[in-house]
Design a protein around this motif. Structure first.
Motif, PDB file in Angstrom:
ATOM      1  N   MET A   1       0.817  -1.226  -0.082  1.00  0.00           N
ATOM      2  CA  MET A   1       0.007   0.007   0.048  1.00  0.00           C
ATOM      3  C   MET A   1       0.830   1.472   0.205  1.00  0.00           C
ATOM      4  N   VAL A   2       2.085   1.216   0.709  1.00  0.00           N
ATOM      5  CA  VAL A   2       2.676   2.446   0.776  1.00  0.00           C
ATOM      6  C   VAL A   2       3.433   2.715  -0.695  1.00  0.00           C
ATOM      7  N   GLN A   3       3.778   1.715  -1.413  1.00  0.00           N
ATOM      8  CA  GLN A   3       4.220   1.793  -2.858  1.00  0.00           C
ATOM      9  C   GLN A   3       3.314   2.273  -3.732  1.00  0.00           C
TER      10      GLN A   3
ATOM     11  N   ASN B   1       5.759  16.372  -6.986  1.00  0.00           N
ATOM     12  CA  ASN B   1       7.118  16.434  -7.343  1.00  0.00           C
ATOM     13  C   ASN B   1       8.065  16.210  -6.323  1.00  0.00           C
ATOM     14  N   LEU B   2       8.228  14.976  -5.531  1.00  0.00           N
ATOM     15  CA  LEU B   2       9.025  14.480  -4.691  1.00  0.00           C
ATOM     16  C   LEU B   2       9.963  13.520  -4.967  1.00  0.00           C
ATOM     17  N   GLU B   3      10.351  13.630  -6.425  1.00  0.00           N
ATOM     18  CA  GLU B   3      11.144  12.348  -7.057  1.00  0.00           C
ATOM     19  C   GLU B   3      12.695  12.397  -6.581  1.00  0.00           C
ATOM     20  N   ASN B   4      13.007  13.872  -6.023  1.00  0.00           N
ATOM     21  CA  ASN B   4      14.376  13.853  -5.497  1.00  0.00           C
ATOM     22  C   ASN B   4      14.629  13.152  -3.981  1.00  0.00           C
ATOM     23  N   TYR B   5      13.255  13.079  -3.303  1.00  0.00           N
ATOM     24  CA  TYR B   5      13.421  12.470  -2.013  1.00  0.00           C
ATOM     25  C   TYR B   5      12.983  11.073  -1.998  1.00  0.00           C
ATOM     26  N   ILE B   6      11.896  11.070  -2.576  1.00  0.00           N
ATOM     27  CA  ILE B   6      11.431   9.371  -2.513  1.00  0.00           C
ATOM     28  C   ILE B   6      11.807   8.887  -3.910  1.00  0.00           C
ATOM     29  N   THR B   7      13.290   8.414  -3.860  1.00  0.00           N
ATOM     30  CA  THR B   7      14.003   7.911  -5.049  1.00  0.00           C
ATOM     31  C   THR B   7      13.774   6.534  -5.602  1.00  0.00           C
ATOM     32  N   ILE B   8      14.215   6.232  -6.424  1.00  0.00           N
ATOM     33  CA  ILE B   8      14.097   4.911  -7.053  1.00  0.00           C
ATOM     34  C   ILE B   8      14.795   3.875  -6.200  1.00  0.00           C
ATOM     35  N   TYR B   9      15.838   4.246  -5.358  1.00  0.00           N
ATOM     36  CA  TYR B   9      16.442   3.468  -4.272  1.00  0.00           C
ATOM     37  C   TYR B   9      15.381   3.335  -3.212  1.00  0.00           C
ATOM     38  N   HIS B  10      14.549   4.173  -3.062  1.00  0.00           N
ATOM     39  CA  HIS B  10      13.773   3.954  -1.884  1.00  0.00           C
ATOM     40  C   HIS B  10      12.847   2.935  -2.254  1.00  0.00           C
ATOM     41  N   ILE B  11      12.228   2.983  -3.448  1.00  0.00           N
ATOM     42  CA  ILE B  11      11.302   2.223  -4.238  1.00  0.00           C
ATOM     43  C   ILE B  11      11.990   0.593  -4.282  1.00  0.00           C
ATOM     44  N   ASP B  12      13.120   0.799  -4.509  1.00  0.00           N
ATOM     45  CA  ASP B  12      13.870  -0.477  -4.323  1.00  0.00           C
ATOM     46  C   ASP B  12      14.039  -1.344  -3.105  1.00  0.00           C
ATOM     47  N   MET B  13      14.148  -0.547  -2.231  1.00  0.00           N
ATOM     48  CA  MET B  13      14.422  -1.137  -0.720  1.00  0.00           C
ATOM     49  C   MET B  13      12.814  -1.523  -0.308  1.00  0.00           C
ATOM     50  N   MET B  14      11.881  -1.020  -0.563  1.00  0.00           N
ATOM     51  CA  MET B  14      10.508  -1.213  -0.057  1.00  0.00           C
ATOM     52  C   MET B  14      10.132  -2.556  -1.066  1.00  0.00           C
ATOM     53  N   ASN B  15      10.547  -2.564  -2.268  1.00  0.00           N
ATOM     54  CA  ASN B  15      10.207  -4.034  -3.104  1.00  0.00           C
ATOM     55  C   ASN B  15      10.965  -5.110  -2.512  1.00  0.00           C
TER      56      ASN B  15
END
Lengths: 397, 462
Positions: free
Chosen positions: B272-274, B285-299
């Motif tokens: 749900m967070v994802q 426009n928060l792409e600089n803070y919630i980065t692909i790395y964050h998405i990767d870690m949650m995945n």
């Protein structure tokens, strides 16, 4: 920063092994009915501690942990006992099998042939129903597979780590990270199935879905306790000058947290079975509570209350003597836990803990100490070229 | 001195400094909502309206308007309750457990995940109250002094433990979340241009002045609350699982339930967070803070917890066979091949197979794949609860009472409506509250931002 396995420690290990051999011999010569059960109890316990070393090492790789680099050589050394555990397990299993064939006592009740013969008076419909899983060839294949996987990966991690000492760079580290994920997947399955095989199948009728994870929790906390013991020992001897209070604090936190985790699973399994009170399931705790009560209560008190109260504060986790004391307490506590998992199924209510039981354990301990110290001495205690080394050396919390 | 290896990815991109972080986080609060926000808000409000209608109809007429029957006495109500409580767990895991494990990537996502926790627990609680049938006596499960007549709760009942577990969970999460918000509210207050904004954010920020003493107390209380939240991550869903596991119903009584429910809760919560953050980071426009790395870690967390859930499914199935208990065996065969086979296989596909796709680094770092899989997991975890509850009940020990269950439009309305109950406050949160814990995030600018990484690299060259 190298560990030397001195003559004094070698002598201690040999003396302990000798005590063990005498105790085991005496157990068989005096027809101690707990002889086989003692062997399985100790083999499994030390195997679990060793396996926990490799498991925790793999977690450090997979989770890309920085602070724990300074502990990795200890974890690697713990894993090197696995081949010895494998040999011991095979000896115990096949030794007991032969003894059973010659009219002796089986550890594993399901090995009796008559249970599967509808014509026999001993026929057991429930156990016969399990024969698709609990049969000799399949059991042996599984046992061999577990050891092949566990030992294979332990050796692989060790090899990459030693190679890193020579080559430097991050290539070996990244490889280990990749393999650690594979190992953890295999471990997720084999840690449960091996607990069913080695332990749960002793009480052949009984079953609990949580049993695999419960066994894992015990394995993990006893491994962490032993890791902490070795760590404090080496720090006290001056072999690990790079260890700071911060490392001790984190290692202590793991011991604190996972003793609670073990208690959580202990409680979940006990409470749900006690509450539902279904005859097939509750017998497991009945025998333990009726006939093993002092141990049953000690198990909970030692493994939960002691670390919980002692390691609660921040300062306690930074004190060498407290950490060492609690690691010894937990080592004894989980020795009792595994005793309670193995012994009642084999000897029912006729148990005792005498000099032969303690002597057998001392023998295993001697062998374990010998193997661990020998591997600690084989490589520097610091992985000087680990890519995350600086994070670990500068660790501060 | 904290040291970070060069192998670590930066957690703040775009070379942001302190002021830019403040600007970026405050922009949605200070600006006007765009048309996407209004469209979402309208849709959510309509769903909420549907929820109000369906709940009112239920309470006015009685539980007979639901599809429940004598055999299936719990169905969508408890399914939805467990689903929502489970979703809440990601917030607590991020703010308590990831704090203990010093995972700094939690800093950009903890605020919105905690908000999600709170709104999700409210949705969950609403199902408990509405399925009581007589919500005006909803205080009966509380052990109140006995002046209302002969009423005293049965402490042996896991349903009562649940009342304690959920209410503790809600209060601790709320206080934890709010405490973190105070310094950020003060930032918004100090920047406020309008009288109204000044007034409201002054009240919300509790007189925060940012003195050393303020910060010291803030740190202390945060630590205490993190300590209290840590056991809650495990205890809440364990207690929820005991609602089932203490019973004698085949398929419910199984000892693996507590840790397996916890893993499932974290699994569904991160999904749900994802779902929420992939949209939020784009719209705000928060792409600089919630980065692909964050998405990767949650995945990765989704992959791990999904695998744990998969191992639990297989363990349950295996032990049901191994036990030799006919009823236990039938419960599982009935799940997989009985009239509700489609629910079982939806669950297996969504929860066991789809998260395994995250072994691929390419999919883990793909926004499209992540969003898609997160929806699958949300659906799968709903079916998991449906399968556990309804398929275990609908064929009980007496074959003559075997029956099927299907929901009425009222139950469908309450479920879809509860999404409105969740999204209306969540959307308001994104407009009026700082969605990133900026004060906390600023503590890692010097160690983990792209700017710091560049300086570090520069430093090494000389």
């Amino acid at each position: 920063m190298n560990y030397t396995f001195n003559q004094k420690n070698k002598t201690i290990a040999f003396v302990l092994i000798a005590i063990g051999l005498v105790s085991i011999a005496a157990s068989f010569l005096t027809h101690n009915h707990q002889a086989w059960s003692n062997l399985l109890h100790n083999t499994f316990y030390f195997m679990a501690i060793s396996l926990a070393g490799t498991f925790f090492l793999a977690v450090q790789y997979a989770a890309e942990v920085g602070w724990s680099v300074v502990l990795k050589r200890i974890l690697e050394a713990m894993g090197t006992f696995l081949p010895f555990a494998a040999i011991l397990m095979l000896v115990v299993f096949f030794g007991n099998l032969m003894a059973g064939h010659n009219g002796g006592h089986y550890i594993y009740h399901w090995l009796h042939h008559d249970l599967y013969d509808p014509a026999s008076a001993e026929y057991d419909k429930i156990i016969a129903g399990k024969s698709g899983y609990l049969n000799l060839p399949f059991f042996v294949i599984r046992m061999l597979a577990y050891f092949a996987i566990w030992i294979g990966f332990t050796r692989l991690f060790r090899k990459l780590s030693l190679k890193e000492d020579i080559e430097g760079g991050s290539a070996n580290y990244l490889k280990a990270r990749k393999y650690s994920a594979t190992f953890l997947v295999l471990f997720a399955v084999t840690s449960s199935t091996s607990a069913w095989d080695f332990i749960m199948s002793i009480d052949t009728h009984w079953y609990s879905t949580l049993f695999g994870w419960y066994t894992f929790a015990g394995m993990f906390i006893s491994g962490i306790a032993v890791m902490n013991f070795i760590l404090v020992y080496l720090v006290k001897k001056g072999n690990m000058p790079f260890i700071t209070e911060h490392h001790l604090h984190d290692a202590g936190k793991f011991m604190f947290a996972f003793s609670i985790f073990w208690t959580y699973l202990w409680f979940a399994q006990f409470m749900l079975i006690w509450y539902a009170n279904i005859p097939e399931e509750v017998t497991y705790f009945m025998i333990r509570f009726e006939h093993y009560r002092p141990l049953f209560i000690a198990n909970f008190l030692i493994n939960f209350i002691a670390p919980f109260l002692v390691l609660m504060t921040r300062d306690a986790k930074r004190k060498l003597n407290l950490l060492m004391t609690i690691s010894v307490v937990l080592f004894i506590g989980h020795w009792i836990d595994v005793f309670l998992m193995v012994t009642p199924g084999v000897v029912k209510e006729h148990w005792h803990i005498g000099w032969m039981e303690i002597g057998t354990t001392l023998g295993f301990l001697g062998l374990f100490m010998y193997v661990i110290q020998a591997s600690l001495a084989k490589a520097p205690l610091l992985r000087e070229k680990h890519p995350l080394l600086q994070e670990s050396l500068h660790h501060s919390i | 001195m904290h040291y970070e290896s060069e192998l670590r990815e930066p957690l703040i991109l775009g070379d942001k400094g302190y002021h830019e972080i403040t600007e970026d986080v405050c922009r949605p609060i200070e600006g006007k909502a765009n048309k996407y926000w209004w469209a979402a808000f309208t849709l959510a409000s309509m769903a909420l309206l549907w929820w109000i209608i369906s709940v009112s109809y239920t309470l006015g007429t009685g539980l007979g308007v639901w599809g429940l029957n004598k055999t299936v006495g719990w169905a969508w109500d408890i399914t939805n309750f467990v689903w929502w409580v489970g979703i809440g767990h990601a917030g607590t895991l991020i703010s308590a457990i990831l704090l203990l494990f010093r995972q700094k990537w939690r800093l950009s996502i903890n605020r919105s995940a905690e908000a999600m926790t709170i709104f999700a627990v409210i949705c969950a609680a609403s199902f408990i109250v509405s399925h009581m049938g007589r919500p005006w006596v909803a205080y009966w499960p509380l052990p109140l002094p006995n002046q209302f007549g002969s009423l005293w709760v049965n402490f042996n009942s896991p349903l009562v433990w649940d009342v304690f577990a959920i209410s503790t969970y809600f209060s601790v999460s709320l206080v934890f979340w709010y405490t973190g918000l105070i310094p950020d509210f003060a930032v918004v207050r100090d920047r406020a241009k309008t009288k109204g904004a000044k007034f409201w954010y002054t009240i919300l920020s509790f007189g925060w002045t940012g003195t050393a003493k303020n910060w010291q107390r803030f740190e202390e209380v945060s630590l205490v609350l993190a300590g209290l939240s840590t056991p809650l991550v495990l205890s809440v869903h364990s207690v929820v699982s005991m609602d089932f596991a203490t019973s004698l119903v085949p398929g419910w009584h199984t000892t693996i339930f507590p840790p397996y429910f916890v893993a499932g809760a974290i699994f569904s919560g991160f999904a749900m967070v994802q779902t929420l953050l992939i949209i939020t980071r784009k719209v705000l426009n928060l792409e600089n803070y919630i980065t692909i790395y964050h998405i990767d870690m949650m995945n990765r967390i989704i992959l791990i917890t999904g695998s744990i859930v998969g191992v639990a499914y297989i363990t349950e199935f295996f032990i049901a066979w191994y036990s030799g208990v006919e009823y236990e065996q039938y419960a599982f065969i009935n799940r997989a091949t009985g009239p509700y086979w489609w629910a079982y296989w939806s669950m297996m596909t969504c929860n066991v197979i789809t998260p395994q796709l995250f072994w691929s680094a390419k999919l883990r770092t793909s926004l499209f794949a992540t969003f898609f899989i997160s929806i699958f997991v949300n659906i799968g975890m709903w079916f998991e609860r449906f399968v556990i509850i309804v398929t275990s009940l609908h064929r009980d020990y007496v074959p003559s009472s075997w029956t099927m269950y299907s929901p009425t439009w009222v139950e469908v309305g309450i479920f879809i409506g509860s999404l409105g109950l969740f999204f209306v406050p969540f959307l308001l949160f994104t407009r009026f509250f700082p969605v990133i814990a900026m004060s906390e995030l600023k503590t890692i600018v010097k160690s983990s931002s792209s700017q710091a990484k560049k300086k570090g690299a520069h430093h090494h060259e000389h």
